[in-house]
Structures are given as structure tokens and as C-alpha cells.
Motif scaffolding. Structure first.
Motif, PDB file in Angstrom:
ATOM      1  N   ARG A  30      -5.828  -2.459   4.683  1.00 16.00           N
ATOM      2  CA  ARG A  30      -7.006  -2.440   3.809  1.00 16.00           C
ATOM      3  C   ARG A  30      -8.230  -1.949   4.581  1.00 16.00           C
ATOM      4  O   ARG A  30      -9.008  -1.115   4.091  1.00 16.00           O
ATOM      5  CB  ARG A  30      -7.270  -3.836   3.251  1.00 16.00           C
ATOM      6  CG  ARG A  30      -8.595  -3.969   2.520  1.00 16.00           C
ATOM      7  CD  ARG A  30      -8.874  -5.405   2.127  1.00 16.00           C
ATOM      8  NE  ARG A  30     -10.291  -5.583   1.799  1.00 16.00           N
ATOM      9  CZ  ARG A  30     -10.839  -6.759   1.509  1.00 16.00           C
ATOM     10  NH1 ARG A  30     -10.089  -7.848   1.475  1.00 16.00           N
ATOM     11  NH2 ARG A  30     -12.117  -6.840   1.228  1.00 16.00           N
ATOM     12  N   ASP A  57      -2.939   3.267  -2.985  1.00 12.15           N
ATOM     13  CA  ASP A  57      -2.977   2.319  -4.105  1.00 12.15           C
ATOM     14  C   ASP A  57      -2.257   1.032  -3.731  1.00 12.15           C
ATOM     15  O   ASP A  57      -1.204   1.048  -3.080  1.00 12.15           O
ATOM     16  CB  ASP A  57      -2.299   2.926  -5.344  1.00 12.15           C
ATOM     17  CG  ASP A  57      -3.032   4.142  -5.874  1.00 12.15           C
ATOM     18  OD1 ASP A  57      -4.281   4.133  -5.855  1.00 12.15           O
ATOM     19  OD2 ASP A  57      -2.354   5.103  -6.296  1.00 12.15           O
ATOM     20  N   TRP A  58      -2.819  -0.086  -4.215  1.00 10.86           N
ATOM     21  CA  TRP A  58      -2.186  -1.397  -4.011  1.00 10.86           C
ATOM     22  C   TRP A  58      -1.326  -1.682  -5.232  1.00 10.86           C
ATOM     23  O   TRP A  58      -1.839  -1.905  -6.323  1.00 10.86           O
ATOM     24  CB  TRP A  58      -3.254  -2.469  -3.818  1.00 10.86           C
ATOM     25  CG  TRP A  58      -4.048  -2.258  -2.558  1.00 10.86           C
ATOM     26  CD1 TRP A  58      -5.288  -1.702  -2.453  1.00 10.86           C
ATOM     27  CD2 TRP A  58      -3.637  -2.574  -1.235  1.00 10.86           C
ATOM     28  NE1 TRP A  58      -5.676  -1.647  -1.135  1.00 10.86           N
ATOM     29  CE2 TRP A  58      -4.680  -2.188  -0.357  1.00 10.86           C
ATOM     30  CE3 TRP A  58      -2.480  -3.151  -0.680  1.00 10.86           C
ATOM     31  CZ2 TRP A  58      -4.609  -2.351   1.021  1.00 10.86           C
ATOM     32  CZ3 TRP A  58      -2.402  -3.324   0.688  1.00 10.86           C
ATOM     33  CH2 TRP A  58      -3.459  -2.932   1.525  1.00 10.86           C
ATOM     34  N   VAL A  59      -0.011  -1.653  -5.021  1.00 12.18           N
ATOM     35  CA  VAL A  59       0.916  -1.699  -6.151  1.00 12.18           C
ATOM     36  C   VAL A  59       1.996  -2.745  -5.897  1.00 12.18           C
ATOM     37  O   VAL A  59       2.322  -3.074  -4.761  1.00 12.18           O
ATOM     38  CB  VAL A  59       1.565  -0.321  -6.374  1.00 12.18           C
ATOM     39  CG1 VAL A  59       0.516   0.700  -6.791  1.00 12.18           C
ATOM     40  CG2 VAL A  59       2.302   0.148  -5.123  1.00 12.18           C
ATOM     41  N   PRO A 102      -6.028   8.299   1.930  1.00 14.89           N
ATOM     42  CA  PRO A 102      -4.859   7.715   1.253  1.00 14.89           C
ATOM     43  C   PRO A 102      -3.585   8.476   1.609  1.00 14.89           C
ATOM     44  O   PRO A 102      -3.579   9.706   1.705  1.00 14.89           O
ATOM     45  CB  PRO A 102      -5.203   7.870  -0.231  1.00 14.89           C
ATOM     46  CG  PRO A 102      -6.693   7.930  -0.273  1.00 14.89           C
ATOM     47  CD  PRO A 102      -7.102   8.649   0.981  1.00 14.89           C
ATOM     48  N   ASN A 127       0.933   3.899   4.979  1.00 12.88           N
ATOM     49  CA  ASN A 127       1.617   3.287   3.851  1.00 12.88           C
ATOM     50  C   ASN A 127       2.366   2.058   4.348  1.00 12.88           C
ATOM     51  O   ASN A 127       3.083   2.126   5.346  1.00 12.88           O
ATOM     52  CB  ASN A 127       2.604   4.260   3.221  1.00 12.88           C
ATOM     53  CG  ASN A 127       1.939   5.558   2.790  1.00 12.88           C
ATOM     54  OD1 ASN A 127       1.430   5.673   1.687  1.00 12.88           O
ATOM     55  ND2 ASN A 127       1.935   6.545   3.683  1.00 12.88           N
ATOM     56  N   LEU A 148       0.838  -1.202   0.000  1.00  9.92           N
ATOM     57  CA  LEU A 148       0.000   0.000   0.000  1.00  9.92           C
ATOM     58  C   LEU A 148       0.869   1.246   0.000  1.00  9.92           C
ATOM     59  O   LEU A 148       1.594   1.512   0.967  1.00  9.92           O
ATOM     60  CB  LEU A 148      -0.917  -0.007   1.221  1.00  9.92           C
ATOM     61  CG  LEU A 148      -1.852   1.205   1.374  1.00  9.92           C
ATOM     62  CD1 LEU A 148      -2.833   1.291   0.208  1.00  9.92           C
ATOM     63  CD2 LEU A 148      -2.600   1.126   2.705  1.00  9.92           C
TER      64      LEU A 148
END
Length: 489
Positions: free
Chosen positions: A195, A23-25, A204, A208, A19
Motif C-alpha cells: 500500500r 487494485d485491491w481485489v 500500478p 503485485n 494487490l
């Protein structure tokens, strides 16, 4: 009956994603780490192998999110933390199963994360400064408590859910944003909690999560010029490296570096209560608890009875994968198992008397996991390695002593000072021992603390410095500014 292991519960985010900024990257490099089930050696999930590039992206996201989060009403922050706690309650069973799978522990009771976050939420809007005396009546003096900005955290694998909630909750309650790296062996519960934090409405970039190895992703956090404060829980060796990185940048640091906790059993102890609690305390999470009471410092007058009771208790401990009705699971990985087995060899070589255990359980069901036996050594000398070094496994060392004074000296005779227990029916002895023990927490007639709410947690000596979980948890993530105001004519 042997049950079939279930798959990871649906609370887990997408495979191969951490995270950053909401965004989940995947990792910038595209590389992954396989997370193994320690009971079977099978792959549970794959997570990104983050590096300094991913940490830099996470710090940038946290930096961008900080001004708005800092300026959010503390009451609004508290409400979001409370909503996060409610979502954790709703998914408690899934989170418990997820942590059991990645750590290997059997179910050990209700998960504490929601309660921890509610406690922290209650502190969010109680952060206040002081009014200060002034030399003249036209001057007003006060202090403000302000967040640091972007803070960093690296947490271990033995209790990833509570560790994540504890560090993240306090940091963001104070108005900071955070970049946190969970251990590569157990990152799944932290990702699931992150999440739910997003689902709760935490903006957001405030939270992180970068997954990866310590030397690659973990080391990049305290070294990053955008990180203003660090928290680290883990081994003294790695803690020293983190402290060195923080010293180079002159940023504050909290360290919790483990323990070698004594269970002091005096002559008048209630052994019927003490013995099963000591057994439970060293086998819970397969001894992989920083507070585990691994040294039994026992008065010689009750030594034989205590050893006999501990031997019976440890010999009866059931071992197996978390989804079966067992009391103890595997160690976290093959490296940790070899480490523990090495200490068992050292105990024998140094002359300690092996009473129970000392190896790995036999049988096909244990072949693919990282299991060891619950082990008891008697007649351990205080200077032996098994009495001085943190094993982080289900290994008890019994050290007989003559009277409370020698018990206190032996109990204090290590470099660690995290937790200590005293077993006695004499209030005066309990007070004397509690004052004399060099430990951040002392429990009387309890093996792992007496179930306090808001008890500060942290260590003396090589166990680190700083405190978490108490009434000052949020304050510890703030810095003090002095303001003086003088009116103009």
C-alpha cells in the motif's frame, strides 16, 4: 500487569483484498483465509485465498506494466524507492505493531525496511556494463545489463516485512515487475508495505501481491509461463519443489532454505559476552530465524560453565504476548508448536540431557496461544535429530568437543551452511575457523552477525544458493547481453 491487545493499526489495507495491477481485489474464487494472532488464537484479519487464477491476473498486470517501468530512468526508480522508504519511516510504529501481531514477536528494535530500501535505491542507477576488446578497430563491443521482466517471489512468515522489502526492492530497482506471495500466516505487513509503495508513486502493476496457500497460489508462480525468474525463502522440501518447477521451465532461481547454525565456543572465549548473546540469538523471534545459532559447539574445558550460564539465561527469559514487556512471544501457529514439541520429545528419547524447559508455559494467559518454553539440551551427540534438523524454535543443543579441530568438524557436520559464529579471543583461531566453516556468513564474537551494512546473505549446501542484501542485490535481478557494433562504409 496484563495489557489489552490493540487492534490492527490503520496502515493495513482493506479486509479481504490483495494487490493486482494497482487494485485491491478479493480472490477470484471469493474464498478467504483467516490470519490469526498467535498469542491469542483470535482472528486478526481476513485475506484472499488466491489461486492460479489470481496469479495469472497478477502476471498479466505485471507484464503490462513492465515495458514502461523497464524504460523508466534508473535514477527515477531510485527516487521512488527512496520515497517508499520515507513513507515506511513515517509509519514505522504501525508497521512494527502489525508485524508483531501477526508473527507474535515482541518489539526487537527499529524496523529495517526503510534502510534496506535506501541501500537498494543507491544501487539502482549504478548498474552498468563493460566495454569489450575487439579484433578490429571498427568494432565496438559492450555488455548491457537488462531486467528479466516479470519475476516471482515466495516469502516466509518469520520476518515478512524485511523479506518483502528485500525481494521487491531489488527486483523493481533493476527494472523488473514482480508478483510476490507472502506466507498465509503473516501476509499483513507485506500488504501494508505494498500500500505504501503505491502511495510513493510506484506505478500500478509494478508490485503485485497475491495472498493464498503455498500449494494453490505459491506453486502457480514458478509454473506460470510469464514469470522469468524466481526467488524462494523457506523449507528445503518446498524449495526442492520450486526448483523442480523452475527446472521444467528453465528459469533462474534464488533459494534460501534455512540453517542449523553453530555457535562455536572455544576455550579462550569471553563467556560474559558469549552466553547472553547466544541466549538472545535463540530466543529472538522465539527461535524462528533461519540464522539462529541452535547448536552450541563448546570446548570441554569450559563446557560446564557455558551450560550453567545458558541455563540461567534461558530460565530467566520472560514469555508472553508481544504487547507486554516480555523477551519471547509464541510460535507462529499450532502446527509449528506441535513440530517443536515433537523435537523436544525426540531429544529426550535419543538420550540428550534436558536442562531447562522442555514443554509449554503454564497459566491461563498461555492457553489460547502457541507458546513453548525456551529449552536447553546438554550432552547432545552430533548425529541426534535435534543437532541435525532445523527445529525453528527456541531450542539450544550443547555439544561438547575437544579442541578447535573437532569443533570445526562438528560445526560443519550438517547438511546446512547458512550462518556460523565463533567465540574466541585469539585472532589466529578466528581466521582459521572463519575460513574453515562451511557457511555463507561467519560472525566472530557475535551471535547473529556483527551488524554489517550490505553484507551478502545466503547459504552453502542445503541452505540454498544465491545471495541477497549485498552490493550485487540489484545486479542479481539482471541478465547480461553482449552487443557488438560495426560501422558501415
Amino acid at each position: 500487569m496484563t495489557l489489552a491487545p490493540p487492534g490492527p493499526p490503520p496502515v493495513l489495507p482493506a479486509d479481504n483484498a490483495h494487490l493486482i495491477g494497482g487494485d485491491w481485489v478479493p480472490a477470484a474464487s471469493g474464498e478467504v483465509i483467516e490470519v490469526l494472532n498467535p498469542a491469542t488464537g483470535q482472528v486478526l484479519a481476513r485475506v484472499p485465498r488466491g489461486t492460479a487464477a489470481d496469479v495469472d491476473a497478477a502476471v498479466s498486470a505485471a507484464t503490462a506494466a513492465f515495458p514502461a517501468w523497464r524504460d523508466t530512468s534508473p535514477s527515477a526508480r531510485a527516487a521512488l524507492l527512496t520515497r517508499w522508504a520515507a513513507l515506511i519511516d513515517e509509519r514505522e510504529s504501525e508497521l512494527d505493531q502489525l508485524e508483531s501481531q501477526e508473527v507474535g514477536r515482541p518489539h526487537w528494535g527499529p524496523t529495517p525496511m526503510a534502510g534496506m530500501l535506501r541501500f537498494i535505491a543507491g544501487q539502482a542507477d549504478k548498474v552498468s556494463g563493460l566495454s569489450l576488446p575487439a579484433h578490429s578497430p571498427d568494432v565496438l563491443g559492450l555488455t548491457l545489463r537488462e531486467p528479466y521482466g516479470v519475476v516471482g517471489s515466495v516469502i516466509p512468515w518469520n520476518a515478512p516485512g524485511p523479506m518483502f522489502a528485500n525481494d521487491v526492492g531489488a527486483a523493481i530497482a533493476a527494472g523488473n515487475t514482480i508478483v510476490i506471495k507472502p506466507a498465509e500466516d503473516a501476509p499483513l505487513t507485506p500488504l501494508a508495505l505494498a500500500r505504501l509503495a503505491l502511495e510513493a508513486g510506484i506505478p500500478p502493476g509494478v508490485v503485485n501481491v497475491v495472498t493464498g496457500y503455498g500449494p494453490e497460489a505459491g506453486a502457480a508462480i514458478p509454473a506460470h509461463p510469464g514469470v522469468a525468474r524466481m526467488s524462494f525463502t523457506g523449507s528445503p522440501a518446498t524449495g526442492s519443489a520450486v526448483m523442480e518447477a523452475c527446472a521444467k521451465r528453465i528459469i533462474p532461481l534464488h533459494l534460501e532454505l534455512g540453517g542449523k547454525s553453530p555457535q562455536v565456543v572455544l576455550a579462550d572465549a569471553d563467556l560474559a559476552a558469549a552466553i547472553p548473546a547466544i541466549v538472545r540469538g535463540i530466543t529472538l523471534n522465539t527461535g524462528q530465524i533461519c540464522a539462529a545459532g541452535s547448536r552450541v559447539v563448546v570446548d570441554r574445558s569450559v563446557h560446564a560453565e557455558v551450560v550453567r550460564g545458558l541455563a540461567e539465561g534461558l530460565a530467566s527469559v520472560t514469555v508472553g504476548p508481544w504487547y507486554e514487556n516480555v523477551q519471547m512471544g509464541p510460535l507462529i501457529n499450532a502446527t509449528q508448536r506441535e513440530r517443536v514439541l515433537g523435537y523436544l520429545d525426540a531429544g529426550r528419547q535419543e538420550g540428550a540431557e534436558l536442562v531447562v524447559g522442555g514443554g509449554v508455559p503454564s497459566g491461563e494467559r498461555f492457553d489460547d496461544g502457541f507458546f513453548v518454553e525456551a529449552t536447553l539440551f546438554d550432552r547432545v551427540e552430533p548425529g541426534m535429530r535435534i543437532a541435525q534438523e532445523e527445529i525453528f524454535g527456541p531450542v539450544l543443543s550443547v555439544i561438547p568437543v575437544d579442541g578447535p579441530e573437532e569443533a570445526l568438524a562438528v560445526a560443519n557436520g550438517t547438511d546446512y551452511g547458512l550462518v556460523a559464529s565463533v567465540w574466541t579471543s585469539d585472532v589466529g583461531k578466528a581466521v582459521t575457523m572463519s575460513r574453515g566453516l562451511q557457511a555463507g556468513q561467519v560472525a566472530v564474537n557475535a551471535a547473529l552477525g556483527a551488524g554489517l551494512i550490505g553484507g551478502p546473505f545466503g547459504g552453502y549446501k542445503r541452505s540454498g544458493f544465491g545471495r541477497t542484501m549485498g552490493a550485487d542485490a540489484v545486479l542479481n535481478y539482471t541478465q547480461v547481453k553482449t552487443v557488438s557494433l560495426r560501422g558501415t562504409a
